[in-house]
Design an enzyme around this catalytic site. Structure first.
Site, PDB file in Angstrom:
ATOM      1  N   LYS A 251       0.920  -1.189  -0.043  1.00 15.83           N
ATOM      2  CA  LYS A 251      -0.099   0.093  -0.153  1.00 15.83           C
ATOM      3  C   LYS A 251       0.881   1.305   0.160  1.00 15.83           C
ATOM      4  CE  LYS A 251      -0.524  -0.095   4.949  1.00 15.83           C
ATOM      5  NZ  LYS A 251      -1.262  -0.133   6.051  1.00 15.83           N
TER       6      LYS A 251
ATOM      7  N   TYR B   7      12.148  31.679   4.871  1.00 17.34           N
ATOM      8  CA  TYR B   7      10.871  32.446   5.099  1.00 17.34           C
ATOM      9  C   TYR B   7      11.072  32.376   6.652  1.00 17.34           C
ATOM     10  CZ  TYR B   7       8.951  31.170   0.492  1.00 17.34           C
ATOM     11  OH  TYR B   7       8.754  31.161  -0.791  1.00 17.34           O
TER      12      TYR B   7
END
Length: 371
Positions: free
Chosen positions: A38, A264
Site C-alpha cells: 500500500k 522564510y
C-alpha cells in the site's frame, strides 16, 4: 554507482530480496507470505516492487484501497490482492480487477453481498477482519453468528481468510496485551470455522509479529515495513537492508555574515562571523516536511552531517555546510542504508520512519537498482 545529479530515490531490489528471504526464514515451509504494498509500497514504487516480488513467488499482496490494486493489475500483477480498507464506492473497481475485499463491519458486508448478488457472482473471495484490540477496523468477537448467518444465506461470496491486526507487537512491554490479542483471535477463528463449516486462511502477524510471535504465524503472515528494511527494533534492523536511498545535489552555496537570515520568516539567523549554507532542490512537496527544519533534521555531505536550517520550503531546503569541503553539484544523502537511515532522521524530528518514507513525493524520480 553514478552520483546523483538531481533529487532521486534509488530503490535496491537486491536489498528487497534479502529482506524477503530473511523474513521467510522465520516461517515454516507451508506458511504463506503476504506483502503489503500500500501507499506506493511505503513510498517506493509499488508496481516495480510487486512485479519483482511476484517473481520471488510471493503468495499474496495487500493494498489499502481498491485503486491501488487496480494499478497493480494494470502493471501485470496476477497474484491475489487483498484490499484492506474496502469502500462501497469502489466495489466496481474491486470486481473489474479481481481484487479481494476486506469486509470489516455489517454495512460493508451487507452492501458487498448485495452487489455481488446483483452481478451474479458465485463464491467471490472475501476476507473478514476482526478487531482484537487495535480498535481501528473490524468486527467484534460477538459478531461471529451474525456474519455466518449472512454468509450462509448467499452463494455470491465465500470467505478466503479471517484476520486481525496486532497493536503493539514491536513493544515487548506490551507482551501480555499481545498474547491476549492472539488468544482472542484463536477463539474467534475456531468459532467461525466451526459455524461456517470450512477453514479459511488465518493471518494476524505484521513484521514485528513475524519476528516476536512465531506462535501467531498461523497460515499466513503479512509484512510491510520489514520488506523495506526496517525491523522495528535495533536488533532486528541489523538483519535487514533499507531498500531506498534518497539523494539530491547542492544547487547553490551562500556565504552569510553574522545577523543575516536564511529562508522564510527569517527563521534562521546567523550568530557566527561567517556561515556557509547550501540550498538543495527538495522540500516539503517532496516529503521533507517542515518538522525537519530549524536543526531537527540533517543531510550527509561527504560523510559529514549538515543540519537543516530555517524553515523547510516547498521545493528547497537550506543546510549549514560550515566546515564541510563541498561545491555546487556535489551529491547529498538524505537517507540510505549505510550512511544514515530514515529511522535516524525521523527520530530526530520526533516521528517514525513509516511517515518519512511514505511521504516521499511521486515527483521525485525513482531509480531502480538490480543485478
Amino acid at each position: 554507482m553514478p552520483k546523483a545529479q538531481e533529487t532521486i530515490l534509488e530503490i535496491d531490489l537486491n536489498a528487497l530480496r534479502h529482506n524477503f528471504e530473511y523474513l521467510k526464514s522465520k516461517l515454516k515451509s507451508n506458511t504463506k507470505f503476504l506483502a503489503v504494498v500500500k501507499a506506493f509500497a511505503y513510498g517506493n514504487d509499488a508496481e516495480e516492487i510487486a512485479r519483482y516480488l511476484q517473481h520471488l513467488d510471493i503468495d499474496y499482496f495487500a493494498v489499502a484501497y481498491a485503486n491501488e490494486g487496480a494499478a497493480l493489475r494494470q502493471a501485470g500483477v496476477t497474484k491475489p490482492i487483498l484490499v484492506l480498507h474496502t469502500l462501497a464506492v469502489n466495489f466496481d473497481v474491486v470486481l473489474e480487477n479481481c481484487l479481494e475485499p476486506n469486509l470489516y463491519n455489517a454495512k460493508i458486508l451487507n452492501e458487498f453481498i448485495a452487489f455481488t448478488e446483483a452481478e451474479n457472482q458465485n463464491e467471490y473471495p472475501v476476507h473478514i477482519k476482526f478487531n482484537t484490540g487495535l480498535n481501528r477496523l473490524g468486527f467484534w468477537e460477538n459478531d461471529v453468528d451474525y456474519i455466518v448467518s449472512k454468509l450462509k444465506a448467499t452463494s455470491a461470496v465465500k470467505v478466503k481468510s479471517l484476520f486481525s491486526h496486532l497493536a503493539a507487537s514491536e513493544d515487548l512491554n506490551e507482551r501480555d496485551f499481545t498474547l491476549r490479542q492472539i488468544a482472542s483471535f484463536k477463539e474467534i477463528a475456531e468459532n467461525f470455522s466451526k459455524a461456517i463449516g470450512y477453514q479459511p486462511i488465518l493471518h494476524m502477524t505484521n513484521t514485528s509479529g513475524i519476528l516476536n510471535y512465531p506462535e501467531a504465524h498461523f497460515d499466513m503472515v503479512r509484512s510491510g515495513i520489514g520488506l523495506y528494511g526496517f525491523g522495528n527494533s535495533e536488533k532486528e534492523s541489523t538483519y535487514l537492508k533499507p531498500i531506498a536511498s534518497l539523494k539530491t545535489v547542492i544547487s547553490q552555496i551562500h556565504q552569510i555574515e553574522k545577523g543575516e537570515s536564511v529562508g522564510y520568516n527569517r527563521a534562521y539567523k546567523s550568530d557566527a562571523l561567517f556561515t556557509k549554507t547550501a540550498t538543495l532542490p527538495l522540500g516539503h512537496a517532496d516529503g521533507i516536511s517542515r518538522i525537519y527544519g530549524n536543526g531537527k533534521g540533517f543531510v550527509i555531505i561527504h560523510g559529514k552531517r549538515a543540519p537543516i536550517i530555517g524553515n523547510v520550503c516547498m521545493d528547497m531546503i537550506m543546510v549549514n555546510i560550515t566546515g564541510i569541503d563541498c561545491k555546487e553539484g556535489d551529491e547529498v544523502i538524505i537517507f540510505d542504508g549505510e550512511t544514515t537511515s530514515a529511522e535516524t532522521l525521523a527520530e530526530g524530528a520526533g516521528t517514525i520512519s513509516y511517515e518519512l518514507i511514505t511521504s516521499i513525493s511521486q515527483r521525485v524520480k525513482r531509480v531502480i537498482l538490480k543485478s
